[in-house]
Design a protein around this motif. Structure first.
Motif, PDB file in Angstrom:
ATOM      1  N   THR A  37       0.871  -1.170   0.000  1.00 25.47           N
ATOM      2  CA  THR A  37       0.000   0.000   0.000  1.00 25.47           C
ATOM      3  C   THR A  37       0.910   1.222   0.000  1.00 25.47           C
ATOM      4  O   THR A  37       1.791   1.346   0.861  1.00 25.47           O
ATOM      5  N   PHE A  38       0.705   2.099  -0.969  1.00 26.25           N
ATOM      6  CA  PHE A  38       1.513   3.306  -1.053  1.00 26.25           C
ATOM      7  C   PHE A  38       0.867   4.420  -0.242  1.00 26.25           C
ATOM      8  O   PHE A  38      -0.327   4.676  -0.352  1.00 26.25           O
ATOM      9  N   GLN A  39       1.683   5.066   0.575  1.00 24.99           N
ATOM     10  CA  GLN A  39       1.210   6.126   1.470  1.00 24.99           C
ATOM     11  C   GLN A  39       2.081   7.362   1.272  1.00 24.99           C
ATOM     12  O   GLN A  39       3.283   7.321   1.529  1.00 24.99           O
ATOM     13  N   PRO A  40       1.508   8.459   0.796  1.00 26.44           N
ATOM     14  CA  PRO A  40       2.319   9.664   0.615  1.00 26.44           C
ATOM     15  C   PRO A  40       2.709  10.305   1.945  1.00 26.44           C
ATOM     16  O   PRO A  40       1.990  10.216   2.936  1.00 26.44           O
ATOM     17  N   MET A  41       3.863  10.898   1.926  1.00 28.94           N
ATOM     18  CA  MET A  41       4.349  11.729   3.026  1.00 28.94           C
ATOM     19  C   MET A  41       5.076  12.885   2.372  1.00 28.94           C
ATOM     20  O   MET A  41       5.225  12.897   1.156  1.00 28.94           O
ATOM     21  N   SER A  42       5.508  13.843   3.130  1.00 24.79           N
ATOM     22  CA  SER A  42       6.130  15.023   2.542  1.00 24.79           C
ATOM     23  C   SER A  42       7.403  15.417   3.281  1.00 24.79           C
ATOM     24  O   SER A  42       7.372  15.712   4.473  1.00 24.79           O
ATOM     25  N   LEU A  43       8.498  15.429   2.539  1.00 27.25           N
ATOM     26  CA  LEU A  43       9.744  15.937   3.109  1.00 27.25           C
ATOM     27  C   LEU A  43       9.631  17.435   3.381  1.00 27.25           C
ATOM     28  O   LEU A  43      10.286  17.958   4.282  1.00 27.25           O
ATOM     29  N   SER A  44       8.780  18.125   2.615  1.00 25.94           N
ATOM     30  CA  SER A  44       8.553  19.554   2.855  1.00 25.94           C
ATOM     31  C   SER A  44       7.977  19.775   4.243  1.00 25.94           C
ATOM     32  O   SER A  44       8.378  20.685   4.962  1.00 25.94           O
ATOM     33  N   VAL A  45       7.034  18.942   4.629  1.00 24.96           N
ATOM     34  CA  VAL A  45       6.428  19.052   5.961  1.00 24.96           C
ATOM     35  C   VAL A  45       7.460  18.695   7.026  1.00 24.96           C
ATOM     36  O   VAL A  45       7.608  19.403   8.021  1.00 24.96           O
ATOM     37  N   LEU A  46       8.174  17.599   6.812  1.00 27.08           N
ATOM     38  CA  LEU A  46       9.154  17.158   7.809  1.00 27.08           C
ATOM     39  C   LEU A  46      10.296  18.152   8.002  1.00 27.08           C
ATOM     40  O   LEU A  46      10.860  18.257   9.090  1.00 27.08           O
ATOM     41  N   ASN A  47      10.647  18.869   6.938  1.00 25.63           N
ATOM     42  CA  ASN A  47      11.780  19.792   7.010  1.00 25.63           C
ATOM     43  C   ASN A  47      11.384  21.237   7.302  1.00 25.63           C
ATOM     44  O   ASN A  47      12.253  22.098   7.442  1.00 25.63           O
ATOM     45  N   LYS A  48      10.103  21.507   7.394  1.00 27.20           N
ATOM     46  CA  LYS A  48       9.641  22.880   7.641  1.00 27.20           C
ATOM     47  C   LYS A  48      10.226  23.396   8.960  1.00 27.20           C
ATOM     48  O   LYS A  48      10.169  22.748   9.991  1.00 27.20           O
ATOM     49  N   GLY A  49      10.821  24.597   8.882  1.00 22.45           N
ATOM     50  CA  GLY A  49      11.355  25.233  10.070  1.00 22.45           C
ATOM     51  C   GLY A  49      12.759  24.793  10.455  1.00 22.45           C
ATOM     52  O   GLY A  49      13.319  25.306  11.420  1.00 22.45           O
ATOM     53  N   ARG A  50      13.313  23.841   9.721  1.00 21.73           N
ATOM     54  CA  ARG A  50      14.667  23.382  10.038  1.00 21.73           C
ATOM     55  C   ARG A  50      15.697  24.285   9.382  1.00 21.73           C
ATOM     56  O   ARG A  50      15.443  24.908   8.362  1.00 21.73           O
ATOM     57  N   ASP A  51      16.873  24.351   9.960  1.00 21.25           N
ATOM     58  CA  ASP A  51      17.967  25.170   9.439  1.00 21.25           C
ATOM     59  C   ASP A  51      18.743  24.340   8.413  1.00 21.25           C
ATOM     60  O   ASP A  51      19.717  23.664   8.759  1.00 21.25           O
ATOM     61  N   MET A  63      12.223  22.293  -1.522  1.00 23.07           N
ATOM     62  CA  MET A  63      11.147  21.826  -0.660  1.00 23.07           C
ATOM     63  C   MET A  63       9.874  22.661  -0.855  1.00 23.07           C
ATOM     64  O   MET A  63       8.776  22.126  -0.842  1.00 23.07           O
ATOM     65  N   GLU A  64      10.030  23.950  -1.063  1.00 25.82           N
ATOM     66  CA  GLU A  64       8.871  24.812  -1.291  1.00 25.82           C
ATOM     67  C   GLU A  64       8.123  24.393  -2.550  1.00 25.82           C
ATOM     68  O   GLU A  64       6.899  24.410  -2.586  1.00 25.82           O
ATOM     69  N   ALA A  65       8.868  23.988  -3.573  1.00 25.25           N
ATOM     70  CA  ALA A  65       8.253  23.569  -4.835  1.00 25.25           C
ATOM     71  C   ALA A  65       7.528  22.231  -4.700  1.00 25.25           C
ATOM     72  O   ALA A  65       6.712  21.876  -5.551  1.00 25.25           O
ATOM     73  N   ASN A  66       7.800  21.487  -3.635  1.00 26.72           N
ATOM     74  CA  ASN A  66       7.210  20.161  -3.465  1.00 26.72           C
ATOM     75  C   ASN A  66       5.840  20.177  -2.806  1.00 26.72           C
ATOM     76  O   ASN A  66       5.179  19.140  -2.737  1.00 26.72           O
ATOM     77  N   TRP A  67       5.401  21.311  -2.305  1.00 27.54           N
ATOM     78  CA  TRP A  67       4.113  21.352  -1.623  1.00 27.54           C
ATOM     79  C   TRP A  67       2.965  20.968  -2.550  1.00 27.54           C
ATOM     80  O   TRP A  67       2.043  20.254  -2.144  1.00 27.54           O
ATOM     81  N   GLY A  68       2.999  21.403  -3.797  1.00 27.17           N
ATOM     82  CA  GLY A  68       1.926  21.100  -4.744  1.00 27.17           C
ATOM     83  C   GLY A  68       1.758  19.598  -4.961  1.00 27.17           C
ATOM     84  O   GLY A  68       0.663  19.054  -4.724  1.00 27.17           O
ATOM     85  N   PRO A  69       2.817  18.896  -5.403  1.00 28.74           N
ATOM     86  CA  PRO A  69       2.690  17.450  -5.591  1.00 28.74           C
ATOM     87  C   PRO A  69       2.322  16.709  -4.303  1.00 28.74           C
ATOM     88  O   PRO A  69       1.563  15.737  -4.339  1.00 28.74           O
ATOM     89  N   ALA A  70       2.808  17.180  -3.173  1.00 31.82           N
ATOM     90  CA  ALA A  70       2.480  16.532  -1.898  1.00 31.82           C
ATOM     91  C   ALA A  70       0.990  16.666  -1.596  1.00 31.82           C
ATOM     92  O   ALA A  70       0.348  15.723  -1.124  1.00 31.82           O
ATOM     93  N   ARG A  71       0.431  17.828  -1.889  1.00 31.09           N
ATOM     94  CA  ARG A  71      -1.006  18.034  -1.651  1.00 31.09           C
ATOM     95  C   ARG A  71      -1.857  17.178  -2.583  1.00 31.09           C
ATOM     96  O   ARG A  71      -2.887  16.637  -2.171  1.00 31.09           O
ATOM     97  N   VAL A  72      -1.427  17.054  -3.831  1.00 28.63           N
ATOM     98  CA  VAL A  72      -2.162  16.208  -4.778  1.00 28.63           C
ATOM     99  C   VAL A  72      -2.151  14.759  -4.295  1.00 28.63           C
ATOM    100  O   VAL A  72      -3.193  14.087  -4.264  1.00 28.63           O
ATOM    101  N   LYS A  84      -4.445  14.314  -1.316  1.00 26.05           N
ATOM    102  CA  LYS A  84      -5.865  14.335  -1.696  1.00 26.05           C
ATOM    103  C   LYS A  84      -6.277  13.001  -2.316  1.00 26.05           C
ATOM    104  O   LYS A  84      -7.349  12.469  -2.004  1.00 26.05           O
ATOM    105  N   ILE A  85      -5.434  12.453  -3.170  1.00 22.44           N
ATOM    106  CA  ILE A  85      -5.736  11.152  -3.772  1.00 22.44           C
ATOM    107  C   ILE A  85      -5.807  10.085  -2.688  1.00 22.44           C
ATOM    108  O   ILE A  85      -6.697   9.230  -2.697  1.00 22.44           O
ATOM    109  N   ALA A  86      -4.879  10.130  -1.745  1.00 17.87           N
ATOM    110  CA  ALA A  86      -4.863   9.137  -0.658  1.00 17.87           C
ATOM    111  C   ALA A  86      -6.143   9.180   0.165  1.00 17.87           C
ATOM    112  O   ALA A  86      -6.633   8.146   0.618  1.00 17.87           O
ATOM    113  N   VAL A  87      -6.709  10.364   0.339  1.00 20.06           N
ATOM    114  CA  VAL A  87      -7.936  10.508   1.126  1.00 20.06           C
ATOM    115  C   VAL A  87      -9.165  10.132   0.298  1.00 20.06           C
ATOM    116  O   VAL A  87     -10.040   9.413   0.764  1.00 20.06           O
TER     117      VAL A  87
END
Length: 85
Positions: free
Chosen positions: A35-49, A58-67, A70-73
């Motif tokens: 079973t494939f489950q999306p996750m986001s490195l953008s979310v995991l790395n948010k706020g890190r130095d 990472m900022e450019a990855n938010w769009g594909p992560a949201r898509v 949404k498909i997963a839900v």
């Protein structure tokens, strides 16, 4: 009964992509069901130095992560096909 395997992936990660192709091959020859489950490195790395160039990616990855999320839900049975495409 097939062993259930959850494969967490980030749409933008080339290492996750390569590993996903491997696990799909394993699924053909072993008694597993992936079973494939999306996750986001953008979310995991948010706020890190981290390196500014990496953070720009990472900022450019938010769009594909949201898509993917949404498909997963809304159509979890289609996540595998989405990621493969």
């Amino acid at each position: 009964m097939a062993q259930q395997v959850t494969f967490w992936f980030d749409c933008s990660c080339p290492f996750a992509w390569l590993t996903s192709r491997w696990i799909k091959e394993v699924e053909k020859v072993r008694d597993i069901e992936v079973t494939f489950q999306p996750m986001s490195l953008s979310v995991l790395n948010k706020g890190r130095d981290l390196d500014p160039e990496y953070m720009k990616m990472m900022e450019a990855n938010w769009g594909p992560a949201r898509v993917a999320a949404k498909i997963a839900v809304e159509a979890p049975d289609k996540v595998d096909a989405f990621y493969t495409a």
